[in-house]
Design an enzyme around this catalytic site. Structure first.
Site, PDB file in Angstrom:
ATOM      1  N   HIS A 133      10.633   5.070 -29.863  1.00  0.00           N
ATOM      2  CA  HIS A 133      10.241   5.091 -31.527  1.00  0.00           C
ATOM      3  C   HIS A 133       9.350   3.777 -31.776  1.00  0.00           C
ATOM      4  CE1 HIS A 133      13.119   2.314 -33.307  1.00  0.00           C
ATOM      5  NE2 HIS A 133      13.791   2.724 -32.336  1.00  0.00           N
ATOM      6  N   GLU A 196      11.970   6.872 -36.735  1.00  0.00           N
ATOM      7  CA  GLU A 196      13.381   6.825 -36.303  1.00  0.00           C
ATOM      8  C   GLU A 196      14.409   6.057 -37.063  1.00  0.00           C
ATOM      9  OE1 GLU A 196      16.629   5.433 -33.910  1.00  0.00           O
ATOM     10  OE2 GLU A 196      15.199   4.130 -34.782  1.00  0.00           O
ATOM     11  N   GLU A 221      16.104   4.002 -26.038  1.00  0.00           N
ATOM     12  CA  GLU A 221      16.739   2.698 -26.636  1.00  0.00           C
ATOM     13  C   GLU A 221      17.234   1.763 -25.866  1.00  0.00           C
ATOM     14  OE1 GLU A 221      16.809   2.423 -30.049  1.00  0.00           O
ATOM     15  OE2 GLU A 221      16.144   4.159 -30.759  1.00  0.00           O
ATOM     16  N   HIS A 408      17.221  -5.677 -35.403  1.00  0.00           N
ATOM     17  CA  HIS A 408      17.489  -5.364 -36.927  1.00  0.00           C
ATOM     18  C   HIS A 408      17.687  -7.088 -37.545  1.00  0.00           C
ATOM     19  CE1 HIS A 408      18.278  -0.990 -37.474  1.00  0.00           C
ATOM     20  NE2 HIS A 408      17.359  -1.120 -36.408  1.00  0.00           N
TER      21      HIS A 408
END
Length: 441
Positions: A133, A196, A221, A408
């Site tokens: 993604h 995603e 990922e 993140h």
């Protein structure tokens, strides 16, 4: 050039001496535990080594484009770049627009990032799909404060680990297959989605359908932190929304005349906060709460949102049933409670074909003297492997991306540069062996 910066800051003193002696081809390459004796495998290994500088340049380009999940302008820019790269590699490319369903509790029909899909026919036995993604969790403007940089063995950048490293690996895997002249697959396909990080609300149906059509799906990922890994499981995710309707009244003169929606919401949240079973990976966390508008008015409305995780799809049914039973017991009479339970992402549960793929990946890594961990249990994260693996035709395997850390995070997301060549070797060899039918289940 990006690679020259990496070399300057990361090669060991001994390697620098080799450079001075004119041994550049040796010194610039990451250390390998061993070289395969098979000449084809050895060639793949050499090519994977030489791809490191180009892949770092690709990473710099990708992380310099801001592409948050709701940044449609940025997503359009990066999707065009990815599409052009795939076309240059001989793929037939199409861009598929996506939109969230109207009943989504947060997105409610919003337009989302497109899916860039490339396909290339071959002459082999199996159809292989590579997915990643391009959307991120970061707010627009952050890239100016945190540009791409290299420090020793680490390359830093927004979403470099989750998941632009995966996008870069896919692009260079396709590049390597082209350079090798390898087309011993029935079809090689790439699907890069742009939603995603918001649960793939617009692309999920496509991913499920692709999983039904392709013999093998490799999801890119991140591939671990301290240890290289692939995953046979990821968590299911559900979104719970609770809305309380009470009755407003004057908080000073007539509080008894009201029905405090905030009190009822707090009662329900505290009562259900420990629902689930940690041993089974079933858990709920209330993460957002709102109530009331004016200080001196008993609040007539309140709402909250919870995040639910599970290792299996059936356990989500148990959580939903428990929550709906719990709201029958109220703290404050005459309040109304509405609860919605939205299944955002299913769990990825391995099939026998997935297990065969994982064991083959382990063997490929051993060819170059590297260890690979096969992660059997989900650790709380949900990925698109789950959609591809919902009704799979064959095997689905997660975490072909680079080793890295800080997904993140606001200030320290990075990948390990020395993981690039081994992971490229792994992904390229997997496509070759699966596509040609050498991996059987």
């Amino acid at each position: 050039m990006v690679f020259s910066h990496w070399v300057r800051h990361s090669i060991r003193p001994a390697a620098k001496l080799l450079l001075a002696a004119g041994c550049c081809a040796v010194a610039l390459m990451p250390a390998w535990a061993q070289t395969p004796t098979d000449p084809v495998k050895a060639r793949v290994q050499t090519m994977a080594q030489t791809q490191t500088p180009a892949l770092l340049d690709t990473l710099k380009t990708l992380v310099s484009i801001e592409s948050g999940s709701r940044d449609l302008e940025g997503l359009e820019k990066i999707s065009q770049l990815i599409g052009q790269r795939l076309q240059q590699l001989g793929m037939e490319v199409k861009t598929i627009p996506t939109q969230a369903p109207d009943f989504h509790p947060q997105l409610k029909g919003a337009k989302l990032g497109s899916v860039v899909m490339g396909t290339k026919k071959g002459k082999g036995q199996k159809k292989v799909l590579l997915i990643a993604h391009m959307d991120t969790v970061y707010l627009k403007g952050m890239v100016a404060k945190q540009p791409f940089r290299i420090d020793g063995n680490r390359a830093y950048g927004l979403a470099i680990s989750d998941d632009k490293g995966g996008v870069a690996l896919i692009l260079h895997t396709v590049q390597m297959l082209q350079d090798l002249g390898f087309d011993d697959y029935a079809e090689l396909a790439v699907a890069i989605n742009g939603d995603e990080e918001v649960g793939s609300a617009g692309s999920s149906a496509l991913l499920v359908r692709l999983g039904e059509e392709y013999d093998a799906v490799m999801s890119f990922e991140g591939g671990g932190v301290d240890k290289d890994m692939v995953r046979l499981a990821t968590s299911s995710i559900a979104i719970v929304e609770m809305k309380i309707t009470g009755k407003a009244s004057h908080a000073g003169a007539n509080p008894e005349g009201g029905r405090n929606a905030v009190y009822e919401l707090a009662h329900q949240m505290l009562k259900t906060r420990n629902f689930g079973d940690p041993a089974k990976g079933l858990k709920i966390n209330w993460t957002v709460a709102r109530g009331g508008d004016v200080r001196n008015v008993i609040p007539a409305s309140a709402s909250a949102i919870a995040d639910v995780r599970s290792l299996s799809n059936k356990d989500l049914d148990l959580m939903e049933a428990s929550l709906k039973e719990a709201i029958k017991d109220k703290l404050i009479p005459d309040t109304q409670i509405d609860l919605s339970f939205y299944r955002s992402r299913p769990a990825f549960e391995a099939t026998q074909a997935s297990r065969v793929m994982a064991q083959h990946a382990l063997g490929i890594f051993q060819e170059i003297g590297q260890n690979l961990l096969v992660q059997e249990r989900a650790t709380g994260g949900g990925t698109d492997a789950a959609f591809a693996g919902l009704r799979p035709k064959g095997g689905v395997l997660e975490s072909f991306g680079l080793r890295g850390f800080g997904a993140h995070s606001n200030d320290d997301e990075y990948i390990f540069i020395d993981s690039i060549a081994p992971r490229l070797y792994l992904s390229t060899r997997m496509v070759m062996d699966v596509g040609s039918g050498k991996v059987k289940w």
